[in-house]
Enzyme design. Structure first.
Site, mmCIF file in Angstrom:
data_model
loop_
_atom_site.group_PDB
_atom_site.id
_atom_site.type_symbol
_atom_site.label_atom_id
_atom_site.label_comp_id
_atom_site.label_asym_id
_atom_site.label_seq_id
_atom_site.Cartn_x
_atom_site.Cartn_y
_atom_site.Cartn_z
ATOM 1 N N TYR A 169 87.469 48.411 60.586
ATOM 2 C CA TYR A 169 87.107 47.287 61.456
ATOM 3 C C TYR A 169 87.686 47.541 62.837
ATOM 4 O O TYR A 169 88.843 47.948 62.969
ATOM 5 C CB TYR A 169 87.672 45.975 60.891
ATOM 6 C CG TYR A 169 87.402 44.765 61.764
ATOM 7 C CD1 TYR A 169 86.116 44.264 61.911
ATOM 8 C CD2 TYR A 169 88.447 44.127 62.448
ATOM 9 C CE1 TYR A 169 85.868 43.150 62.714
ATOM 10 C CE2 TYR A 169 88.202 43.012 63.245
ATOM 11 C CZ TYR A 169 86.909 42.526 63.376
ATOM 12 O OH TYR A 169 86.664 41.426 64.161
ATOM 13 N N ASP A 264 92.259 53.626 66.630
ATOM 14 C CA ASP A 264 92.358 52.177 66.780
ATOM 15 C C ASP A 264 93.612 51.736 66.042
ATOM 16 O O ASP A 264 93.629 51.621 64.819
ATOM 17 C CB ASP A 264 91.107 51.494 66.222
ATOM 18 C CG ASP A 264 91.181 49.978 66.373
ATOM 19 O OD1 ASP A 264 92.229 49.474 66.842
ATOM 20 O OD2 ASP A 264 90.198 49.303 66.014
ATOM 21 N N LYS A 292 97.522 42.875 68.368
ATOM 22 C CA LYS A 292 98.424 42.255 67.381
ATOM 23 C C LYS A 292 99.912 42.306 67.788
ATOM 24 O O LYS A 292 100.323 41.522 68.612
ATOM 25 C CB LYS A 292 98.149 42.839 66.000
ATOM 26 C CG LYS A 292 96.677 42.571 65.608
ATOM 27 C CD LYS A 292 96.335 42.680 64.160
ATOM 28 C CE LYS A 292 94.962 42.080 63.902
ATOM 29 N NZ LYS A 292 93.866 43.049 63.768
HETATM 30 C C1 PLP Z 1 92.439 42.984 64.451
HETATM 31 C C2 PLP Z 1 91.794 44.279 64.789
HETATM 32 C C3 PLP Z 1 90.890 44.405 65.862
HETATM 33 C C4 PLP Z 1 90.426 43.224 66.653
HETATM 34 O O1 PLP Z 1 91.463 42.618 67.350
HETATM 35 P P1 PLP Z 1 91.285 41.078 67.823
HETATM 36 O O2 PLP Z 1 92.550 40.799 68.570
HETATM 37 O O3 PLP Z 1 91.125 40.293 66.569
HETATM 38 O O4 PLP Z 1 90.087 41.032 68.681
HETATM 39 C C5 PLP Z 1 90.419 45.660 66.165
HETATM 40 N N1 PLP Z 1 90.784 46.736 65.475
HETATM 41 C C6 PLP Z 1 91.644 46.661 64.442
HETATM 42 C C7 PLP Z 1 92.047 47.906 63.713
HETATM 43 C C8 PLP Z 1 92.159 45.428 64.050
HETATM 44 O O5 PLP Z 1 92.970 45.353 63.003
#
Ligand code: PLP
Length: 457
Positions: A169, A264, A292
């Site tokens: 994701y 990511d 995060k």
């Molecule tokens: C949470 C997450 C996102 C999205 O971040 P948001 O702050 O919710 O927009 C993108 N990539 C990864 C790996 C994530 O865990």
């Protein structure tokens, strides 16, 4: 909905004698009332879908307060929290150092849309302690960071196509809400309504841990691939830990094809170590995205790379990216306070050790009872999987029907004061605020819950 689910559960356990005494369901009256009201205002009653408790029992809990390892809901139920706001709260809830810094900075105003020293301070903390990036740009969410990193990769390489992995994701931008079609190498199919097919056509989706598929994609789309993007620690669809050599292979194949490798690290950044998965695996990606933890519980994302790559971002270069609230002083303050704590010596060692002891003893218990249950773990991230498999490395390896067991476990854990994210596909997080006593209490609740889940095998 509420009643029909209750019925299903009560018939399932009708004939079974209680194992540890009947734990009544927690009272959720106030939460249920708030949820009813919220449905008038928000689609599905929430501002982010997973919060709606669609895949677990009961109505969503409305949270009133958090402190350290604990959460309290609107009905006054107390929980030991392993969701941690989905990862950001590595120090636990309402950490005094973060709270004090935020309040101090807020005395001077909350947004200027002009540079502040706080941005420098957070950037310095990161760059001085992370050999994988030389320049950084702050955004207001992980989604934005990833979206911008993809644009940057396309701008640098002057290519359009990207490779992503099924089960990773990357936020909710159009290019990345794409899932695998059938076949080894496929153009993606959109995984949300409202995404033009033409966007999905630029995204190639392959299986995790599948070198052949990646090779085939590079062959089929020679000199068209701008980047490969991966969660180096895939933690949004279970915890699909990859082999080191698969990540190294991605580094090599990107180099061979003049494509960029994007890690990511919105979850893994500052989580599996201060330098994230790049540091953990000792692999240098071309661009890294953060979110995060970086914001200490406030909305912050970021992407970073070498000076050369980052010089393509406006106003220095031609890749446009901006944000009214980017580098917001209050959010920077929270990030500074949090990351400062993480840099203290022994921080990760202690937390990772504590998590490992926790997950090991849960695994030992499940194994001793021959339960088909595995705990996967890296750093302070863990995932409970109802499976016999020794490894789960692709989303195809996850048995969707096992989620019924998670649903039962989630309910039993809530009834015992343990809060996990409301989906069996979500990982859990241990924070620095979890004491030995918290983890002992949680373990006991987990053992009891497992006994109940497996009672009628
Ligand atoms: C949470 C997450 C996102 C999205 O971040 P948001 O702050 O919710 O927009 C993108 N990539 C990864 C790996 C994530 O865990």
């Amino acid at each position: 909905m509420f009643d029909s689910i209750k019925k299903i559960f009560s018939t399932e356990t009708e004939n079974a004698s209680p194992v540890y005494g009947d734990k009544p369901d927690i009272i959720r009256e106030k939460s249920a009332e708030l949820y009813e009201r919220a449905k008038n205002y928000f689609p599905g009653g929430v501002n982010s879908p997973v919060r709606a408790f669609k895949s677990v029992y009961g109505t969503p809990l409305f949270i009133e307060k958090g402190d350290g390892s604990r959460l309290w809901d609107a009905d006054g139920n107390e929980f030991i929290d392993f969701c941690g706001s989905w990862g950001p709260l590595i120090l636990g809830h309402n950490h005094p150092k973060i709270r004090e810094k935020v309040i101090e900075v807020m005395q001077n105003g909350m947004s200027f849309g002009a540079p502040t020293a706080l941005e420098n301070e957070l950037a310095e903390l990161i760059i001085k302690n992370n050999k994988y990036i030389e320049k950084i740009r702050f955004t207001s969410s992980g989604t934005e960071a990833v979206m911008s990193a993809i644009r940057l990769a396309r701008g640098v390489t002057k290519r359009d196509k990207i490779i992503k992995f099924e089960g990773c994701y990357h936020g909710h931008t159009d290019a990345l809400l794409v899932k695998a079609g059938s076949g080894l190498v496929t153009f993606g199919e959109t995984s949300s309504a409202g995404i033009p097919k033409a966007y999905a056509d630029e995204t190639i989706v392959v299986s995790l841990n599948d070198k052949e598929a990646v090779k085939a994609a590079f062959e089929q789309f020679k000199e068209q691939i701008a980047c490969v993007i991966i969660e180096p620690v895939p933690a949004n669809n279970g915890l699909l830990l990859q082999n080191q050599d698969f990540l190294e292979f991605l580094r090599e194949i990107c180099d061979q094809n003049c494509s960029l490798l994007i890690f990511d690290e919105v979850i893994s950044g500052f989580r599996v170590g201060f330098e994230g998965a790049a540091g953990f695996y000792n692999i240098k990606p071309d661009i890294i995205t953060y979110g995060k933890i970086i914001g200490g519980g406030l909305p912050v994302g970021a992407y970073g790379a070498s000076n050369g790559i980052m010089s393509n971002i406006s106003p220095e270069g031609g890749v446009y990216q901006a944000g009214t609230l980017s580098g917001n002083p209050v959010a920077m303050a929270a990030g500074i306070a949090q990351l400062t704590e993480l840099l203290k010596s022994g921080f990760y060692k202690e937390m990772n050790q504590k998590t490992l002891e926790f997950t090991d003893s849960i695994q030992r218990y499940a194994t001793s009872k021959s339960y088909k249950f595995k705990v996967f773990q890296i750093g302070s991230i863990f995932w409970f999987a109802f499976t016999e498999k020794e490894k789960i490395q692709t989303s195809e390896d996850i048995d969707a029907s096992s989620m019924e067991k998670f649903k039962m476990m989630h309910r039993e854990l809530l009834n015992r004061g343990i809060y996990l994210g409301p989906s069996g596909y979500e990982v859990g997080f241990v924070s620095a605020a979890h004491s030995k006593i918290d983890l002992e209490k949680a373990k006991r609740a987990i053992f009891e819950s497992l006994d109940i889940v497996f009672k009628n095998r």
